[in-house]
Design an enzyme around this catalytic site. Structure first.
Site, PDB file in Angstrom:
ATOM      1  NE  ARG A 179       0.364   2.516   7.750  1.00  0.00           N
ATOM      2  CZ  ARG A 179      -0.956   2.731   7.690  1.00  0.00           C
ATOM      3  NH1 ARG A 179      -1.466   3.881   8.117  1.00  0.00           N
ATOM      4  NH2 ARG A 179      -1.762   1.804   7.195  1.00  0.00           N
TER       5      ARG A 179
ATOM      6  CB  SER B 291      -9.482   4.281   5.669  1.00  0.00           C
ATOM      7  OG  SER B 291      -9.443   4.720   4.327  1.00  0.00           O
TER       8      SER B 291
ATOM      9  CG  ASP C   7      -1.840   1.136   1.332  1.00  0.00           C
ATOM     10  OD1 ASP C   7      -1.787   2.027   0.461  1.00  0.00           O
ATOM     11  OD2 ASP C   7      -2.659   1.162   2.258  1.00  0.00           O
TER      12      ASP C   7
ATOM     13  CD  GLN D  33      -5.127  -1.220   8.812  1.00  0.00           C
ATOM     14  OE1 GLN D  33      -5.204  -0.065   9.212  1.00  0.00           O
ATOM     15  NE2 GLN D  33      -5.130  -1.502   7.533  1.00  0.00           N
TER      16      GLN D  33
ATOM     17  CG  ASP E  83     -11.718   8.042   6.136  1.00  0.00           C
ATOM     18  OD1 ASP E  83     -11.407   7.018   5.491  1.00  0.00           O
ATOM     19  OD2 ASP E  83     -11.025   9.075   6.173  1.00  0.00           O
TER      20      ASP E  83
ATOM     21  CD  GLU F 216      -9.286   7.539   9.218  1.00  0.00           C
ATOM     22  OE1 GLU F 216      -8.816   6.546   8.638  1.00  0.00           O
ATOM     23  OE2 GLU F 216      -8.910   8.716   9.011  1.00  0.00           O
TER      24      GLU F 216
END
Length: 335
Positions: free
Chosen positions: A101, A252, A47, A116, A236, A249
């Site tokens: 990340r 997504s 991604d 996630q 979202d 949030e």
């Protein structure tokens, strides 16, 4: 440090994660599967997020020093897996994704470690509609409401606050409603009013010439004209966090690009060179199934369900010593 408090939090985290996972499997017809922590570079599978974040990379000795990258998420890998596993229509897969990340900016809701639930569901071309997207969001929302009430039953001091229904609104309609606010201010305003919002059509330019937020061109469909006359079949899930006093949030997600949407979005982002990558070739040749999918932040969900103010209270990550000391002085203990 209050280690007994930490231990109780760990027990509560497990309760939240196991409950929501079970609900997602039931609501969306999902099958739990294994997933990779890294993939080979140059395949187009990882991604790209907003297109600027650098993945963690390393050479693999056993593969002649070929370069591998730690995943950012599994948005495109899941679509390949649907094909490989020959998953039936209206069924999907769910995986417990761990990612790194390193370019993520540290905040109370961001760390370099990402956990996630990544899910993907096979659909028919006729289901590539805004109506089907909303139907799927409503099922996820039911799973979230059930989990919140289950947490309240076990921890009566933590009150369930999600409204009965989630509000649906396009990013263009939100801009029209609050033309003088920034995107985040618009999210705060609408979510404070309704408690839970699905904001859809994120990635393409709005009437002010700017997108509401960035999206990569090769997984979510943010360019297709939908039944309401706006662009986008993604969005979202936002909830109002009472401790942080802001929109928060949790997920997504979206209907994934088909050949037409991928071609258009690569052109819009001036990324036509990606069409040469193996994943993109397969998609453009019609070799991948139509699908809908997304990611639901595990730590984010735990923060909301347990009413925590810092992501480090519900996940183990890397923090600066002065940040740990500063938060400890406020009574916030990081795991």
């Amino acid at each position: 440090m209050n280690f007994q408090k930490m231990l109780k939090t760990e027990v509560a985290i497990t309760l939240v994660k196991e409950t929501l996972k079970t609900q997602l499997i039931s609501q969306l017809n999902l099958i739990p599967v294994s997933s990779p922590i890294a993939v080979l570079d140059g395949t187009g599978i990882n991604d790209d997020l907003n297109g600027t974040e650098r993945p963690v990379s390393f050479p693999v000795k056993a593969l002649g020093e070929k370069k591998a990258v730690v995943v950012h998420s599994l948005a495109k890998w899941k679509r390949l897996r649907l094909k490989q596993l020959e998953v039936d229509l209206n069924y999907g897969i769910l995986t417990d994704m761990k990612a790194l990340r390193p370019d993520e900016d540290y905040t109370h809701i961001h760390s370099i470690y990402v956990d996630q639930w990544d899910w993907e569901k096979r659909i028919e071309p006729s289901q590539r509609t805004l109506e089907y997207l909303k139907e799927t969001v409503s099922k996820i929302y039911e799973a979230l409401k059930f989990t919140e009430k289950f947490v309240e039953a076990h921890y009566p001091d933590i009150k369930a606050i999600l409204p009965e229904n989630i509000k649906f609104i396009s990013s263009q309609a939100l801009l029209d409603l609050y033309p003088n606010l920034t995107p985040k201010e618009r999210e705060n305003a609408i979510t404070k009013e309704h408690g839970a919002v699905f904001l859809y059509g994120i990635g393409g330019k709005l009437s002010n010439g700017e997108p509401h937020d960035g999206r990569a061109p090769d997984y979510d469909d943010w360019s297709t004209l939908n039944s309401e006359g706006t662009n986008g079949l993604n969005g979202d899930i936002l909830v109002w966090h009472p401790i942080l006093n802001c929109a928060f949030e949790l997920s997504s997600m979206g209907i994934r690009v088909d050949k037409a949407a991928l071609t258009k979005q690569l052109e819009l982002r001036e990324s036509e060179d990606r069409a040469k990558l193996s994943f993109h070739k397969m998609l453009l040749n019609g070799e991948l199934p139509e699908c809908i999918g997304g990611g639901i932040g595990q730590s984010r969900v735990c923060m909301f369900m347990l009413k925590k103010s810092h992501i480090g209270e519900v996940q183990v990550s890397i923090w600066a010593d002065d940040e740990i000391e500063r938060l400890s002085a406020k009574g916030i203990e990081l795991l």
